[in-house]
Design a protein around this motif. Sequence first.
Motif, PDB file in Angstrom:
ATOM      1  N   ILE A 172      15.241  62.915 -16.607  1.00 56.40           N
ATOM      2  CA  ILE A 172      15.178  62.896 -14.862  1.00 56.40           C
ATOM      3  C   ILE A 172      13.571  62.156 -14.912  1.00 56.40           C
ATOM      4  N   VAL A 173      12.574  62.307 -15.569  1.00 56.15           N
ATOM      5  CA  VAL A 173      11.507  61.604 -15.824  1.00 56.15           C
ATOM      6  C   VAL A 173      11.825  60.101 -15.854  1.00 56.15           C
ATOM      7  N   HIS A 174      12.623  60.492 -16.348  1.00 59.26           N
ATOM      8  CA  HIS A 174      13.116  58.001 -17.749  1.00 59.26           C
ATOM      9  C   HIS A 174      13.469  57.877 -15.665  1.00 59.26           C
ATOM     10  N   HIS A 175      14.714  58.529 -15.213  1.00 61.85           N
ATOM     11  CA  HIS A 175      16.144  57.711 -13.586  1.00 61.85           C
ATOM     12  C   HIS A 175      14.220  58.289 -12.851  1.00 61.85           C
ATOM     13  N   GLU A 176      13.305  58.842 -13.322  1.00 62.36           N
ATOM     14  CA  GLU A 176      12.185  58.699 -11.254  1.00 62.36           C
ATOM     15  C   GLU A 176      11.561  57.005 -11.991  1.00 62.36           C
ATOM     16  N   GLY A 177      11.645  56.759 -13.309  1.00 60.02           N
ATOM     17  CA  GLY A 177      10.230  55.602 -13.368  1.00 60.02           C
ATOM     18  C   GLY A 177      11.385  54.577 -12.917  1.00 60.02           C
ATOM     19  N   ALA A 178      12.715  54.931 -13.535  1.00 62.16           N
ATOM     20  CA  ALA A 178      13.693  53.145 -12.429  1.00 62.16           C
ATOM     21  C   ALA A 178      13.700  52.802 -11.671  1.00 62.16           C
ATOM     22  N   ILE A 179      13.536  54.342 -11.152  1.00 64.55           N
ATOM     23  CA  ILE A 179      13.443  54.200  -9.310  1.00 64.55           C
ATOM     24  C   ILE A 179      12.918  53.452  -8.795  1.00 64.55           C
ATOM     25  N   GLU A 180      11.658  53.887  -9.748  1.00 71.23           N
ATOM     26  CA  GLU A 180      10.176  53.057  -8.918  1.00 71.23           C
ATOM     27  C   GLU A 180      10.140  51.977  -9.356  1.00 71.23           C
ATOM     28  N   MET A 181      11.402  50.785 -10.276  1.00 69.09           N
ATOM     29  CA  MET A 181      10.832  50.056 -10.340  1.00 69.09           C
ATOM     30  C   MET A 181      11.538  49.179  -9.678  1.00 69.09           C
ATOM     31  N   VAL A 195      18.102  42.128  -6.304  1.00 67.67           N
ATOM     32  CA  VAL A 195      17.724  42.662  -5.286  1.00 67.67           C
ATOM     33  C   VAL A 195      18.987  43.858  -4.921  1.00 67.67           C
ATOM     34  N   GLU A 196      19.911  43.318  -5.111  1.00 64.16           N
ATOM     35  CA  GLU A 196      20.932  44.339  -4.729  1.00 64.16           C
ATOM     36  C   GLU A 196      21.467  45.291  -6.223  1.00 64.16           C
ATOM     37  N   LEU A 197      21.619  44.974  -7.183  1.00 62.42           N
ATOM     38  CA  LEU A 197      21.331  45.803  -8.563  1.00 62.42           C
ATOM     39  C   LEU A 197      20.080  46.824  -8.805  1.00 62.42           C
ATOM     40  N   ALA A 198      19.094  46.339  -8.039  1.00 67.00           N
ATOM     41  CA  ALA A 198      17.945  47.293  -8.076  1.00 67.00           C
ATOM     42  C   ALA A 198      18.053  48.742  -7.086  1.00 67.00           C
ATOM     43  N   ARG A 199      19.142  48.389  -5.803  1.00 63.59           N
ATOM     44  CA  ARG A 199      19.155  49.209  -5.032  1.00 63.59           C
ATOM     45  C   ARG A 199      20.973  50.220  -5.411  1.00 63.59           C
ATOM     46  N   THR A 200      21.223  50.042  -6.343  1.00 66.14           N
ATOM     47  CA  THR A 200      22.479  50.237  -6.702  1.00 66.14           C
ATOM     48  C   THR A 200      21.775  50.732  -7.750  1.00 66.14           C
ATOM     49  N   ILE A 201      21.040  51.256  -9.150  1.00 64.69           N
ATOM     50  CA  ILE A 201      20.464  51.723 -10.049  1.00 64.69           C
ATOM     51  C   ILE A 201      19.309  52.573  -9.198  1.00 64.69           C
ATOM     52  N   ALA A 202      19.028  52.198  -8.047  1.00 65.18           N
ATOM     53  CA  ALA A 202      18.240  53.890  -7.497  1.00 65.18           C
ATOM     54  C   ALA A 202      18.926  54.471  -6.897  1.00 65.18           C
ATOM     55  N   ASP A 203      20.281  53.974  -5.740  1.00 60.58           N
ATOM     56  CA  ASP A 203      20.918  54.527  -5.650  1.00 60.58           C
ATOM     57  C   ASP A 203      22.199  56.090  -6.714  1.00 60.58           C
ATOM     58  N   THR A 204      22.261  54.895  -7.809  1.00 61.41           N
ATOM     59  CA  THR A 204      22.773  55.752  -9.059  1.00 61.41           C
ATOM     60  C   THR A 204      22.192  57.051  -9.587  1.00 61.41           C
ATOM     61  N   GLN A 205      20.940  56.347 -10.166  1.00 63.01           N
ATOM     62  CA  GLN A 205      20.252  57.730 -10.675  1.00 63.01           C
ATOM     63  C   GLN A 205      19.319  58.395  -9.821  1.00 63.01           C
ATOM     64  N   GLN A 206      19.433  58.461  -8.344  1.00 62.49           N
ATOM     65  CA  GLN A 206      19.136  58.725  -8.012  1.00 62.49           C
ATOM     66  C   GLN A 206      19.583  60.825  -7.541  1.00 62.49           C
ATOM     67  N   LYS A 207      21.517  59.927  -8.048  1.00 61.90           N
ATOM     68  CA  LYS A 207      22.604  60.811  -7.528  1.00 61.90           C
ATOM     69  C   LYS A 207      22.596  61.587  -8.828  1.00 61.90           C
ATOM     70  N   GLU A 208      21.855  60.721  -9.946  1.00 59.30           N
ATOM     71  CA  GLU A 208      22.391  61.427 -11.050  1.00 59.30           C
ATOM     72  C   GLU A 208      21.124  62.225 -11.353  1.00 59.30           C
ATOM     73  N   ILE A 209      19.993  61.987 -10.699  1.00 55.10           N
ATOM     74  CA  ILE A 209      18.545  63.211 -11.126  1.00 55.10           C
ATOM     75  C   ILE A 209      18.889  64.422 -10.490  1.00 55.10           C
ATOM     76  N   ASP A 210      19.709  64.859  -9.051  1.00 51.28           N
ATOM     77  CA  ASP A 210      20.187  65.476  -8.486  1.00 51.28           C
ATOM     78  C   ASP A 210      21.337  66.210  -9.352  1.00 51.28           C
ATOM     79  N   THR A 211      22.380  65.702  -9.589  1.00 48.50           N
ATOM     80  CA  THR A 211      22.687  66.514 -10.946  1.00 48.50           C
ATOM     81  C   THR A 211      22.503  67.309 -12.001  1.00 48.50           C
ATOM     82  N   MET A 212      21.528  66.385 -12.477  1.00 49.74           N
ATOM     83  CA  MET A 212      20.855  66.970 -13.906  1.00 49.74           C
ATOM     84  C   MET A 212      19.897  68.092 -13.342  1.00 49.74           C
TER      85      MET A 212
END
Length: 219
Positions: A172-181, A195-212
Amino acid sequence: MNKKTLAAGAIALAVTFAASACSDSGGDEATTATATSAPTSAEANSARFDQDDVMFSRMMIPHHAQAIEMSDMLLAKDGIPEPVRALAEQIKAEQQPEIEQFEAWLQEWGMPMHGDDAPGMNGHMSGMPPVSDMPGMDDMPHMDGMMSEQDMQALSDAQGVDAARLFLEQMIVHHEGAIEMAQDEIEDGQYPETVELARTIADTQQKEIDTMRQLLTTL
């Protein structure tokens, strides 16, 4: 054949040659102009990326590499609940291709894999040590969500449900750091695909944080 006929034929031939020469000259000039005015694909790409794109790509390579390392640690253990194991597999499947994409962009841009913003942090590459073993990593605990050497050792030592719980908390902490970047890249980056991949990373990892977070309530 009289002189008038010969003269007329000569004039017609001269006109034909002149027209042909003008046509060839015009074509050459057009070709030259096109070659001069049209930038190469490399020049076009160079004009489209900035230092934020480079830094984001460089930083995400070791960041993703550590997430994969953490997932491998968990998957090597017994007694891991299946939903947590499936999440670790999903993280690996997502992030390895993204590492390869970041590497491809840096190569395309003519930029080294690491620079002053990420010294020596490409440990995912063959023959390199794990990210957690790199010099200086222990001095930067949780910078951009990165785990320290002690964090990684704790995950390595944990077993069963305790390991699954620690993995989720750390990731969760790791993903939060990735989302900030990723958000920084979305705001400041220039290269459209990055930039488009950054959007994908932010969206995907936020969903995974919710799952975790939801999975933690079941352990």
